[in-house]
Design a protein around this motif. Structure first.
Motif, PDB file in Angstrom:
ATOM      1  N   PHE A 134       0.846  -1.197   0.000  1.00 46.22           N
ATOM      2  CA  PHE A 134       0.000   0.000   0.000  1.00 46.22           C
ATOM      3  C   PHE A 134       0.879   1.244   0.000  1.00 46.22           C
ATOM      4  O   PHE A 134       2.042   1.193   0.410  1.00 46.22           O
ATOM      5  N   ARG A 135       0.310   2.334  -0.434  1.00 52.29           N
ATOM      6  CA  ARG A 135       1.072   3.587  -0.414  1.00 52.29           C
ATOM      7  C   ARG A 135       1.402   3.988   1.018  1.00 52.29           C
ATOM      8  O   ARG A 135       2.421   4.615   1.282  1.00 52.29           O
ATOM      9  N   MET A 136       0.498   3.608   1.933  1.00 52.60           N
ATOM     10  CA  MET A 136       0.742   3.844   3.359  1.00 52.60           C
ATOM     11  C   MET A 136      -0.240   3.001   4.152  1.00 52.60           C
ATOM     12  O   MET A 136      -1.364   2.742   3.703  1.00 52.60           O
ATOM     13  N   ALA A 137       0.179   2.499   5.268  1.00 54.00           N
ATOM     14  CA  ALA A 137      -0.699   1.720   6.144  1.00 54.00           C
ATOM     15  C   ALA A 137      -0.821   2.448   7.495  1.00 54.00           C
ATOM     16  O   ALA A 137       0.104   3.154   7.899  1.00 54.00           O
ATOM     17  N   PRO A 138      -1.977   2.284   8.195  1.00 51.68           N
ATOM     18  CA  PRO A 138      -3.154   1.493   7.863  1.00 51.68           C
ATOM     19  C   PRO A 138      -3.824   1.931   6.559  1.00 51.68           C
ATOM     20  O   PRO A 138      -3.552   3.014   6.042  1.00 51.68           O
TER      21      PRO A 138
END
Length: 360
Positions: free
Chosen positions: A319-323
């Motif tokens: 993902f590009r960023m998590a959460p």
């Protein structure tokens, strides 16, 4: 407390005997908690603002979050106070489940408070170290699980109910201890990971609490439990009072937390709410239904696990960023769109979870 007062007053007028009904007390518990939050909220926000207890924003997060810097945090304290007071007022304090859920709520709330306090004092997003947080979460959850295990009065309290399968019940025995421990700690951290946007975590928590409250009522009622084929757990009905209080307090907090938020709940709120949902699900024997109803929380936690695992194994991010709610933000979704869509998904999942009571 009101249960005793109602019994005393019923001697003078039988009409006061209505307080014996769980449904009546559940309604008043929700209203009491809601009123406490609405009354306490403005004063708490002013105090947090004057004390400069504001949110620290990650430097590597979405740039749109920079405007949230300094927004009062630790507002989850009002939820804990409202829930605990309302529960003490309206529940039957002779029931052990009430004290267990209050212990877990206050214990995880204390952990979150320390974490938030360190963040505010240091003006960064570090807080408690992962090791410290896990140690104290394990301590509180471990005590609660051991108390449940050692005080069970019927074998149904140690059975795992499998949704959609009427005759599939697995007796856990001592395996109940590590299993229940993971449910509490996992639920707590999952809700905490979800609490990243205004109102994103609190309304799903309210909806899941409402669903668990209904299940608790049914599980505590011998006729309803028998009809639905779910475990009839002695004392489980009183958890309806706690869940109703959580619904009322959550809605009261949402009044101030809705986009754009005037206050954030912080770890003090998120950790305690998640743990409370977990322990309620355990005591009504519906852990797997919690997994369904809290699907958004599960999704958020799994996205972090996948992201970390992928990066460590391959050096690449999924993902590009998590959460995952941050992934959608970085894709250009407006914050309100993410929040409302996650709410809608939770409504659907709670309904699916409740359907397992009949579709089996």
């Amino acid at each position: 407390m009101m249960l005793l007062i109602g019994d005393w007053l019923a001697v003078l007028d039988p009409g006061f005997g209505v307080v014996r009904y769980i449904t009546v007390r559940a309604i008043f518990a929700a209203l009491t908690a809601l009123l406490i939050c609405l009354l306490v909220g403005p004063a708490l926000i002013r105090w947090l603002t004057s004390a400069k207890i504001g949110q620290s924003v990650r430097s590597d997060g979405p740039q749109s979050h920079l405007v949230k810097q300094g927004t009062p945090t630790m507002g989850g304290a009002m939820i804990i106070v409202a829930v605990c007071l309302s529960t003490l007022i309206w529940s039957d304090l002779a029931v052990r489940q009430v004290w267990i859920v209050l212990f877990v709520t206050l214990g995880f709330g204390a952990i979150g408070w320390v974490d938030d306090y360190r963040k505010v004092v240091k003006s960064n997003s570090d807080g408690l170290s992962a090791r410290e947080k896990l140690f104290w979460q394990s301590t509180v959850a471990g005590i609660a699980v051991l108390v449940i295990y050692l005080t069970v009065s019927q074998k149904e309290e140690l059975e795992l109910v499998v949704p959609f399968f009427k005759e599939t019940v697995i007796y856990l025995g001592w395996i109940f201890i590590p299993f229940a421990f993971l449910v509490i700690v996992g639920s707590s951290n999952a809700v905490n990971l979800t609490d990243g946007l205004d109102g994103l975590a609190i309304l799903p928590s309210v909806m899941v609490a409402a669903g668990l409250g209904l299940i608790a009522y049914l599980a505590g009622h011998a006729i309803f439990a028998g009809y639905l084929g779910i475990p009839n757990i002695k004392g489980a009905g009183e958890l309806t009072i706690f869940c109703s209080a959580l619904v009322g307090a959550g809605l009261g907090f949402l009044w101030f937390n809705t986009y754009p938020a005037q206050v954030f709940m912080g770890d003090v709120g998120a950790l305690s709410i998640g743990a409370a949902l977990g322990v309620v699900a355990i005591m009504v024997r519906q852990e797997l239904v919690l997994f369904i109803m809290g699907g958004i929380f599960v999704l958020e936690a799994v996205s972090v696990i996948l992201q970390v695992g992928s990066y460590k194994l391959t050096g690449k991010r999924i993902f590009r960023m998590a959460p995952i709610h941050h992934h959608f933000e970085l894709q250009g979704w407006p914050e309100p769109r993410i929040i409302v869509r996650f709410w809608i998904i939770t409504v659907i999942l709670v309904l699916v979870g409740l359907s397992t009571l009949k579709i089996r």
